[in-house]
Motif scaffolding. Structure first.
Motif, PDB file in Angstrom:
ATOM      1  N   LYS A 221      -7.248   1.948  -4.442  1.00  0.00           N
ATOM      2  CA  LYS A 221      -5.993   1.869  -3.698  1.00  0.00           C
ATOM      3  C   LYS A 221      -6.200   1.508  -2.231  1.00  0.00           C
ATOM      4  CE  LYS A 221      -3.358   5.112  -6.497  1.00  0.00           C
ATOM      5  NZ  LYS A 221      -2.533   6.330  -6.469  1.00  0.00           N
TER       6      LYS A 221
ATOM      7  N   CYS B  39      -7.100  -2.967  -5.805  1.00  0.00           N
ATOM      8  CA  CYS B  39      -5.891  -2.767  -6.600  1.00  0.00           C
ATOM      9  C   CYS B  39      -6.262  -2.038  -7.878  1.00  0.00           C
ATOM     10  CB  CYS B  39      -5.199  -4.095  -6.888  1.00  0.00           C
ATOM     11  SG  CYS B  39      -6.136  -5.226  -7.913  1.00  0.00           S
TER      12      CYS B  39
ATOM     13  N   GLN C 105       1.440  -1.197  -7.283  1.00  0.00           N
ATOM     14  CA  GLN C 105       1.524  -0.913  -5.853  1.00  0.00           C
ATOM     15  C   GLN C 105       2.367  -1.945  -5.109  1.00  0.00           C
ATOM     16  OE1 GLN C 105      -2.170   0.717  -3.915  1.00  0.00           O
ATOM     17  NE2 GLN C 105      -3.110  -0.313  -5.668  1.00  0.00           N
TER      18      GLN C 105
ATOM     19  N   LYS D  28       1.769  -5.209  -4.510  1.00  0.00           N
ATOM     20  CA  LYS D  28       0.780  -5.652  -3.536  1.00  0.00           C
ATOM     21  C   LYS D  28       0.251  -7.033  -3.900  1.00  0.00           C
ATOM     22  CE  LYS D  28      -3.448  -3.535  -1.667  1.00  0.00           C
ATOM     23  NZ  LYS D  28      -4.327  -2.379  -1.860  1.00  0.00           N
TER      24      LYS D  28
ATOM     25  N   SER E 217      -4.197  -8.540   2.488  1.00  0.00           N
ATOM     26  CA  SER E 217      -3.234  -8.087   1.485  1.00  0.00           C
ATOM     27  C   SER E 217      -1.983  -7.607   2.198  1.00  0.00           C
ATOM     28  CB  SER E 217      -3.818  -6.960   0.635  1.00  0.00           C
ATOM     29  OG  SER E 217      -4.030  -5.800   1.405  1.00  0.00           O
TER      30      SER E 217
ATOM     31  N   ARG F 192       1.919  -5.328   1.139  1.00  0.00           N
ATOM     32  CA  ARG F 192       2.794  -4.683   0.155  1.00  0.00           C
ATOM     33  C   ARG F 192       4.230  -5.084   0.449  1.00  0.00           C
ATOM     34  NH1 ARG F 192       0.235   1.108  -1.285  1.00  0.00           N
ATOM     35  NH2 ARG F 192      -1.897   0.379  -1.235  1.00  0.00           N
TER      36      ARG F 192
END
Length: 95
Positions: free
Chosen positions: A9, A14, A36, A38, A51, A53
């Motif tokens: 996480k 991921c 998530q 993401k 990355s 979200r």
């Protein structure tokens, strides 16, 4: 090409890859992690780039439109709706 196993996480990680696409212009692999919400980007050698979200849920599959824009889609929703499409920009959100 190197292997990518970003389990976890944390940054560059991921839990389950839902979909993958290629940003040919940016020469990056784009991984979509649905749980998530993401998006993760890696170079062709497997090095993590960045990355982000997002919220809310946008779809089950992802396609790259540009360096920071994506199309999310979900098909077979109900008898009345065949496909749902959302365009998302990292800078602007849902477009």
């Amino acid at each position: 090409m190197a292997s990518i196993k970003p389990e976890g996480k944390g940054k560059g990680e991921c839990l389950k890859i839902e979909d993958i696409d290629i940003d040919y212009e940016g020469k990056e692999l784009v991984l979509y992690e649905l749980g998530q919400r993401k998006i993760l980007r890696f170079d062709y050698q497997g090095k993590f780039i960045r990355s982000f979200r997002f919220n809310p849920y946008l779809g089950k599959n992802v396609g790259v439109l540009s360096k920071d824009s994506y199309v999310f889609y979900l098909h077979g929703l109900t008898d009345n709706v065949d496909i749902q499409v959302n365009v998302y920009s990292e800078r602007k959100g849902i477009v």
